[in-house]
Design an enzyme around this catalytic site. Structure first.
Site, PDB file in Angstrom:
ATOM      1  N   LYS A 188       0.837  -1.206   0.000  1.00  0.00           N
ATOM      2  CA  LYS A 188       0.000   0.000   0.000  1.00  0.00           C
ATOM      3  C   LYS A 188       0.879   1.265   0.000  1.00  0.00           C
ATOM      4  CE  LYS A 188      -3.520  -2.807   0.077  1.00  0.00           C
ATOM      5  NZ  LYS A 188      -4.458  -3.205   1.110  1.00  0.00           N
TER       6      LYS A 188
HETATM    7  C1  LIG Z   1      -5.429  -4.336   1.470  1.00  0.00           C
HETATM    8  C2  LIG Z   1      -6.894  -4.117   1.553  1.00  0.00           C
HETATM    9  C3  LIG Z   1      -7.670  -4.454   2.676  1.00  0.00           C
HETATM   10  C4  LIG Z   1      -7.102  -5.221   3.827  1.00  0.00           C
HETATM   11  O1  LIG Z   1      -5.990  -4.619   4.362  1.00  0.00           O
HETATM   12  P1  LIG Z   1      -5.118  -5.395   5.469  1.00  0.00           P
HETATM   13  O2  LIG Z   1      -4.346  -4.270   6.102  1.00  0.00           O
HETATM   14  O3  LIG Z   1      -4.247  -6.349   4.717  1.00  0.00           O
HETATM   15  O4  LIG Z   1      -6.051  -6.056   6.402  1.00  0.00           O
HETATM   16  C5  LIG Z   1      -9.002  -4.117   2.687  1.00  0.00           C
HETATM   17  N1  LIG Z   1      -9.581  -3.492   1.640  1.00  0.00           N
HETATM   18  C6  LIG Z   1      -8.880  -3.175   0.536  1.00  0.00           C
HETATM   19  C7  LIG Z   1      -9.576  -2.473  -0.584  1.00  0.00           C
HETATM   20  C8  LIG Z   1      -7.523  -3.501   0.448  1.00  0.00           C
HETATM   21  O5  LIG Z   1      -6.847  -3.222  -0.670  1.00  0.00           O
END
Ligand SMILES: *Cc1c(COP(=O)(O)O)cnc(C)c1O
Length: 381
Positions: A188
């Protein structure tokens, strides 16, 4: 392999983590509140609650909004499964709203139509979760207005978009929502390894989320039932909660990364504009950028024909492309719950043609040229 996404860790980031490792607190020390303060300051939200993942943040957000048995949660099919799963964690039912074919975000027209039908059937959702896919903000003006009209609560899944803005306000300010959630997974925008955060302007929602992330236990005398007069050892469990806490090691990394957020977003924009130019002559659909906001550009998704063949050719050429997303409702788990292919045709059509090209801050221009050359060759093949 050139990865589609990857973390960017500096020497300062490493020193920040090392300082925590040498300190008295690995968890529940000063770093988590400092990280939360930085997120609140950056987003303009009154409260930030850091947790061990965005999935946990979505869960405690649903808990704070009292989502429970008999209630309904709506999200989009074009997302990671977590956005939908959290409804089931709360024993609520889950349904989906199709996406817009140009932005790949929740379609406000589809939402309006579905709400009209649901209103007539007496089955309105309690919570709606729009997802800011690829770092671009969903149409929060219309989604927020529709939700307010029907008394529905809104959680923004901004897992892709810390550092983005929408109509002049930072994402996370919650101007058209109750709660916004961020992810700090390594692919991210910024990372804490695993980690997430929820922002809100509502003190009661923040209080509930703080309780839910740590066993429903409080040491705050004002929140206790039996009172604080028991002694210095005393704490009370006043709700059901989980252990969703972020560590100080993670928070120190996050705080250090926050100082680099603007540089990260700027670099992603430089690379995306470069893709826009390099791909202009190729037979594919490039992602559109809405004038309503400044995207965090988590992903650079293109649409093209013969996706499976092009995908395989790119992987073979060492290009770590990926597909975002397999529509949630088409997974076997959700088909067993009554959904099927054909239910949300726009998300499905996008899925069949989508490839996310590598986009991250350490991607070099030479690597980007390599991606484009491989793509050009695959499309011709
Ligand atoms: C990555 C992601 C999540 C989950 O994130 P985590 O931190 O891995 O739990 C939820 N929603 C979206 C759209 C994502 O891209």
């Amino acid at each position: 392999m050139i990865p589609y996404g990857r973390q960017d860790i500096s020497l300062d980031d490493i020193r920040a983590v090392e300082a925590v490792l040498r300190s008295d607190f690995l968890t529940q020390g000063p770093a988590v509140p400092a990280f939360e303060a930085a997120i609140a300051k950056r987003t303009g939200a009154a409260h930030a609650v850091a947790v061990n993942s965005a999935t946990s943040a979505l869960h405690i957000a649903c808990m704070a909004l009292d989502l429970g048995p008999g209630d309904l949660l709506w999200t989009v099919p074009n997302t990671f499964v977590a956005s939908a799963n959290v409804g089931l964690y709360c024993d609520a039912d889950v349904d989906f709203v199709d996406i817009d074919p140009d932005t790949y975000l929740m379609c406000p027209d589809a939402l309006e139509m579905k709400l009209r039908h649901a209103g007539r059937a007496g089955r309105l959702p309690k919570v709606i979760i729009p997802v800011h896919f690829a770092g671009q903000t969903a149409d929060m003006t219309r989604i927020g207005a529709l939700a307010r009209t029907h008394g529905i609560r809104v959680i923004e899944d901004a897992s892709h978009s810390i550092g983005a803005s929408y109509k002049g306000a930072p994402v996370g300010a919650c101007s058209a929502s109750d709660i916004t959630v961020f992810s700090f997974h390594p692919v991210k925008i910024i990372t804490t390894a695993e980690g997430g955060c929820a922002t809100t302007n509502n003190a009661e929602l923040a209080r509930r989320m703080v309780l839910a992330r740590s066993h429903g236990v409080t040491r705050d005398g004002d929140q206790m039932v039996d009172g604080a007069g028991q002694g210095g050892w005393y704490y009370e469990q006043i709700a059901l909660g989980y252990n969703y806490r972020m560590t100080d090691i993670q928070a120190a990394l996050g705080l250090s990364q926050m100082a680099r957020l603007d540089d990260f977003i700027a670099r992603r924009h430089v690379l995306a504009r470069r893709y826009d130019a390099l791909l202009a002559q190729l037979d594919l659909v490039r992602p559109v950028q809405s004038p309503d906001g400044h995207s965090a550009l988590h992903l650079y998704p293109v649409q093209l024909a013969a996706r499976a063949r092009v995908f395989a050719a790119l992987r073979k050429a060492g290009i770590g492309v990926n597909v975002h997303y397999i529509p949630v409702h088409t997974h076997p788990f959700w088909r067993a719950r009554g959904f099927d292919w054909g239910d949300f045709p726009v998300a499905e059509a996008f899925y069949h043609r989508a490839i996310s090209l590598p986009l991250h801050t350490r991607l070099t221009e030479a690597e980007q040229d390599q991606v484009v050359a491989a793509l050009r060759q695959a499309l011709a093949g």
